[in-house]
Design a protein around this motif. Sequence first.
Motif, PDB file in Angstrom:
ATOM      1  N   ALA A  37      35.761 -25.293 -10.735  1.00  0.00           N
ATOM      2  CA  ALA A  37      35.597 -25.251  -9.248  1.00  0.00           C
ATOM      3  C   ALA A  37      36.436 -23.806  -8.985  1.00  0.00           C
ATOM      4  O   ALA A  37      36.023 -22.995  -7.851  1.00  0.00           O
ATOM      5  CB  ALA A  37      36.463 -26.395  -8.488  1.00  0.00           C
ATOM      6  N   GLN A  38      37.616 -23.570  -9.686  1.00  0.00           N
ATOM      7  CA  GLN A  38      38.569 -22.403  -9.291  1.00  0.00           C
ATOM      8  C   GLN A  38      37.562 -21.199  -9.799  1.00  0.00           C
ATOM      9  O   GLN A  38      37.686 -20.005  -9.089  1.00  0.00           O
ATOM     10  CB  GLN A  38      39.708 -22.291 -10.032  1.00  0.00           C
ATOM     11  N   TYR A  39      36.840 -21.314 -10.989  1.00  0.00           N
ATOM     12  CA  TYR A  39      36.027 -20.156 -11.309  1.00  0.00           C
ATOM     13  C   TYR A  39      34.992 -19.931 -10.370  1.00  0.00           C
ATOM     14  O   TYR A  39      34.776 -18.708 -10.105  1.00  0.00           O
ATOM     15  CB  TYR A  39      35.376 -20.773 -12.673  1.00  0.00           C
ATOM     16  N   HIS A  40      34.179 -20.899  -9.697  1.00  0.00           N
ATOM     17  CA  HIS A  40      33.228 -20.534  -8.763  1.00  0.00           C
ATOM     18  C   HIS A  40      33.847 -20.005  -7.533  1.00  0.00           C
ATOM     19  O   HIS A  40      33.194 -19.182  -6.910  1.00  0.00           O
ATOM     20  CB  HIS A  40      32.521 -22.006  -8.143  1.00  0.00           C
ATOM     21  N   GLN A  41      35.109 -20.524  -7.145  1.00  0.00           N
ATOM     22  CA  GLN A  41      35.825 -19.819  -6.020  1.00  0.00           C
ATOM     23  C   GLN A  41      35.998 -18.282  -6.260  1.00  0.00           C
ATOM     24  O   GLN A  41      35.906 -17.711  -5.399  1.00  0.00           O
ATOM     25  CB  GLN A  41      37.048 -20.565  -5.711  1.00  0.00           C
ATOM     26  N   LEU A  42      36.394 -17.814  -7.587  1.00  0.00           N
ATOM     27  CA  LEU A  42      36.765 -16.342  -7.958  1.00  0.00           C
ATOM     28  C   LEU A  42      35.286 -15.724  -7.796  1.00  0.00           C
ATOM     29  O   LEU A  42      35.507 -14.446  -7.183  1.00  0.00           O
ATOM     30  CB  LEU A  42      37.189 -16.232  -9.333  1.00  0.00           C
TER      31      LEU A  42
END
Length: 195
Positions: free
Chosen positions: A12-17
């Motif tokens: 999820a954090q990766y997608h947010q980046l």
Amino acid sequence: MNAVTPKRFTIAQYHQLIELGFLTEGDHIELIRGELIQMTAKGMPHTVCSSILCRQLDRLLGERAVIRGQDPITLPNQSEPEPDVVIARGRDEDYLAHHPYPEDILLVIEILDKTIDYDQTTKLSLYAEAGIYHYWIVNLSARQLERHSQPYQNAQSKFSYLSKQISLSNQSVLIPGFEDALLDLNRLFPESASE
């Protein structure tokens, strides 16, 4: 003294980046076990092999499966690698909401020219841990196909595959799950790939 540890990211954090524009396609980054990994630039033999492979698979399988070239897959071990080729169940539209999960994947294929150790160790272990049943490595320098199947975890908690078969460039192999689809390996190894 404090130990230095890498910052790990969830999917999820990766997608947010990506959504925030911190990472773009031009960055050539993939998420492997929570770490951002810079992908190696692909050489010309790798690019040609990938193109030929995708075209052959599309011709052989048609609408019976989804052929994805260098697109992400989502794995439960905080990983979102971008294999060279993936054969997934269903139709392209099935992956509008999410990338293929391990249960969607029939076959993962990586093409080796510069990343031999990485694809034969890190990626192999990653795919086995995720339960990807079939993992193939097109080894351009050796002019052979390594077919791995039956993922398992050993007594030391390391993941690998029970079966490894080598096929040479002059052979043909069946594509897993498609008993009528025979892949001609000779086309995958252009003459310049061995030079």
